[in-house]
Scaffold this active site. Structure first.
Site, PDB file in Angstrom:
ATOM      1  N   GLU A  72      51.603  36.297  76.084  1.00  0.00           N
ATOM      2  CA  GLU A  72      51.313  35.376  77.191  1.00  0.00           C
ATOM      3  C   GLU A  72      50.594  36.113  78.316  1.00  0.00           C
ATOM      4  OE1 GLU A  72      54.301  31.619  78.066  1.00  0.00           O
ATOM      5  OE2 GLU A  72      54.825  33.615  78.738  1.00  0.00           O
ATOM      6  N   ASP A 216      29.049  20.917  75.354  1.00  0.00           N
ATOM      7  CA  ASP A 216      29.973  21.064  74.231  1.00  0.00           C
ATOM      8  C   ASP A 216      29.122  21.419  73.020  1.00  0.00           C
ATOM      9  OD1 ASP A 216      31.717  20.877  72.122  1.00  0.00           O
ATOM     10  OD2 ASP A 216      32.755  19.094  72.884  1.00  0.00           O
ATOM     11  N   THR A 242      33.816  25.523  69.191  1.00  0.00           N
ATOM     12  CA  THR A 242      34.783  25.958  68.203  1.00  0.00           C
ATOM     13  C   THR A 242      34.253  27.250  67.595  1.00  0.00           C
ATOM     14  OG1 THR A 242      33.691  24.591  66.543  1.00  0.00           O
ATOM     15  CG2 THR A 242      35.616  23.645  67.640  1.00  0.00           C
ATOM     16  N   LYS A 245      33.051  26.382  62.772  1.00  0.00           N
ATOM     17  CA  LYS A 245      32.007  25.556  62.160  1.00  0.00           C
ATOM     18  C   LYS A 245      30.835  26.468  61.769  1.00  0.00           C
ATOM     19  CE  LYS A 245      33.357  21.270  64.522  1.00  0.00           C
ATOM     20  NZ  LYS A 245      34.283  21.652  65.605  1.00  0.00           N
ATOM     21  N   ARG A 251      39.737  28.948  62.671  1.00  0.00           N
ATOM     22  CA  ARG A 251      39.892  27.714  63.439  1.00  0.00           C
ATOM     23  C   ARG A 251      40.340  28.087  64.849  1.00  0.00           C
ATOM     24  NH1 ARG A 251      39.248  23.126  60.942  1.00  0.00           N
ATOM     25  NH2 ARG A 251      40.178  22.031  62.703  1.00  0.00           N
TER      26      ARG A 251
END
Length: 448
Positions: A72, A216, A242, A245, A251
Site C-alpha cells: 500500500e 482514453d 489498459t 490490449k 490485464r
C-alpha cells in the site's frame, strides 16, 4: 551477504517457479478449466479487439512471489515494510512508461482501464459536473458517461456523435457542443472507433473553454508505442490506457499525465479509489513496456494495422459495410445489415465455429443494443500469433461462411489448419515483437 544480494541465479530454474503438476494435484477441477481455456485459445481465432496473448515473460512474473507482497502506498512511502524489491519493480515500470510515451508522470497502479478512468474523474471532477465524451452508441466506452455506469450516474454526461455521412468525428460539431455545455472534462477515444483522432483539434477546443483534455487510449497504446498512430500524450492533460490490449501486457491499467497533475492523479488512485496495488501486475507491466520498446515491436504494431486493413477489405468483399469506410488502427467495425444478419447472431454463429469476435452497434443503429447491426473485430491477438495480410482474406471468408449458417464443424476444421500454421502456444521460437506469446501451458499435455 546483504539482503538485496540474495538473488537466484538466472541460469537455473528458481525454486519458486510454479509447476502445472502442482495445480493439477491441488485442484484438478481448476486445472482442467485452465487447460480447457488453453485449448480454446489454441484451437480458435481470437478476434476480440480487447484481447491479446501476453508473452511468457509477462506470464512468468504474474506467477512470481511478487504476487504475495502487500505494498500500500507509493515507492518509498509504503505502509508495510519489506517493499524494497517491489519498489524497484514499480520504479522500472514508471520509468519505462515515461520514456516510451514521452510522459512527464506515470501511475502504474490502476487495476484496470476502468480503475484508471475512475481516478481521472476523481482527480478533476466533482459529482454532477458535465463531462463530454463520444456516445457509447457511436464507439465510446461505458465509463465515458453511460447511464448504467458510475460515470453517467455521478456526473452529467454530454455526448457527442460522429457525422452521419462520414461516421467520423466532426470537430466543429464537437466545438459547438463544448461551447454550449462548458464541460469540466472533454474525453476523446473510444472502444469501437476505428479511426485516428485529431488530438490537436481537441486540445484547441479544450483550451478555448478551459476544460481538462483526457484521452482514453486503452485500445491504441501499443500502436503508439510502435510509432504507427499519433501519440496523444503531448496534447492531453491526462491519458489512460489498459496494458493488455495492443500493448500486449498483463490485464491492468495505467495513467500518464502532465507533471502539474501528478499529485492529483496519484491521490485519486491511492488512497481515494484503490488500496494495495497488485505488485506482480506492476512488474509485468514493466516487462511489457520493455518489450514494447524493442525494435521488433514496431513491426508488430505495423502488422496489426496492415492486418486490420486487409481484413476490412476482405469483409467488404463479402458484402459487409465498413463503418467509417475502413480503419486506421487494429479495429474493424462492420455493419452486417447488407448480409441480412444482426451482430448478436453473427457473434453466436462465429463462436460456435471457434471464431471469437463481438457484436457492436453501428452509428445511428436502427437495431436495439442487445441485437445491434454490427460486429467489432480486432487483429492484436492474431498478429501476435504471426498471421499476415493473406491470412486475413481467409479469415474474412470463414467469418462470412459462419454468418451464412454453414456447418460450424466444417469451419472449425478449416480453422484448425490455419492455427496449425500460426499456433497460439508454439513450442520454442518467437512471435512478432520479439517474444514467444505462448510457450506452452500444460507440460506433457495439450496444447503445447
Amino acid at each position: 551477504m546483504r539482503r538485496d544480494e540474495r538473488i537466484s541465479p538466472l541460469s537455473t530454474t528458481p525454486s519458486w517457479v510454479p509447476e502445472w503438476e502442482d495445480l493439477a494435484a491441488a485442484d484438478p477441477e481448476i486445472a482442467d478449466i485452465a487447460d480447457r481455456e488453453a485449448g480454446r485459445l489454441a484451437a480458435g481465432l481470437q478476434l476480440i479487439a480487447s484481447e491479446n496473448h501476453a508473452s511468457p515473460a509477462v506470464r512468468a512474473v504474474l506467477a512470481s512471489p511478487l504476487s504475495m507482497k502487500y505494498a500500500e502506498g507509493y515507492v518509498g512511502q509504503r505502509f508495510y515494510p519489506g517493499c524494497e524489491h517491489v519498489d524497484r519493480a514499480e520504479e522500472l515500470a514508471v520509468q519505462r512508461a515515461r520514456a516510451l510515451f514521452g510522459a512527464e508522470h506515470a501511475n502504474v497502479q490502476p487495476h484496470s482501464g476502468t480503475s484508471a478512468n475512475l481516478a481521472v474523474y476523481a482527480a478533476f471532477a466533482k459529482p454532477d459536473d458535465p463531462v463530454m465524451a463520444l456516445s457509447l452508441a457511436h464507439g465510446g466506452h461505458l465509463t465515458h458517461g453511460a447511464r448504467i455506469s458510475f460515470s453517467g450516474a455521478w456526473f452529467t454526461p454530454v455526448p457527442y456523435e460522429v457525422d452521419r455521412a462520414t461516421e467520423q468525428i466532426d470537430y466543429e460539431a464537437v466545438r459547438e457542443i463544448a461551447r454550449i455545455h462548458a464541460p469540466r472534462i472533454i474525453v476523446c477515444g473510444g472502444t469501437a472507433y476505428p479511426r485516428n483522432i485529431d488530438y490537436q483539434a481537441f486540445r484547441e477546443i479544450a483550451d478555448e473553454i478551459e476544460a481538462i483534455l483526457w484521452v482514453d487510449a486503452a485500445h491504441i497504446m501499443g500502436l503508439v508505442a510502435g510509432g504507427e498512430v499519433p501519440n496523444p500524450v503531448p496534447f492531453a492533460d491526462v491519458v489512460t490506457t489498459t496494458t493488455h490490449k495492443t500493448l500486449r501486457g498483463p490485464r491492468g491499467g495505467m495513467i500518464l499525465c502532465r507533471g502539474e497533475h501528478a499529485r492529483a492523479i496519484d491521490r485519486a488512485v491511492f488512497p481515494f479509489s484503490q488500496s494495495g496495488p497488485s505488485m506482480q501486475a506492476i512488474a509485468a507491466k514493466a516487462v511489457a513496456l520493455r518489450e514494447a520498446s524493442q525494435p521488433a515491436f514496431k513491426d508488430y504494431a505495423r502488422g496489426m494495422i496492415e492486418n486490420a486493413r486487409a481484413l476490412a477489405d476482405a469483409l467488404a468483399g463479402h458484402g459487409a459495410r465498413l463503418v467509417s469506410g475502413g480503419t486506421d488502427t487494429h479495429i474493424v467495425v462492420a455493419d452486417l445489415q447488407p448480409l441480412g444478419i444482426d451482430g448478436a447472431r453473427a457473434e453466436d454463429l462465429c463462436a460456435r465455429a471457434g471464431i471469437y469476435l463481438n457484436k457492436s452497434a453501428v452509428p445511428f443503429d436502427p437495431m436495439p443494443p442487445r441485437t445491434p447491426s454490427g460486429i467489432r473485430v480486432g487483429t492484436a491477438a492474431v498478429t501476435t500469433q504471426g498471421f499476415g495480410a493473406g491470412d486475413m482474406v481467409e479469415i474474412a471468408g470463414l467469418i462470412a461462411r459462419a454468418c451464412r449458417g454453414e456447418d460450424p464443424g466444417r469451419i472449425a476444421a478449416d480453422i484448425a489448419g490455419l492455427v496449425a500454421r500460426h499456433p497460439a502456444f508454439p513450442v520454442g521460437g518467437s512471435a512478432p515483437g520479439g517474444s514467444d506469446p505462448g510457450g506452452g501451458i500444460r507440460r506433457g499435455g495439450s496444447p503445447a
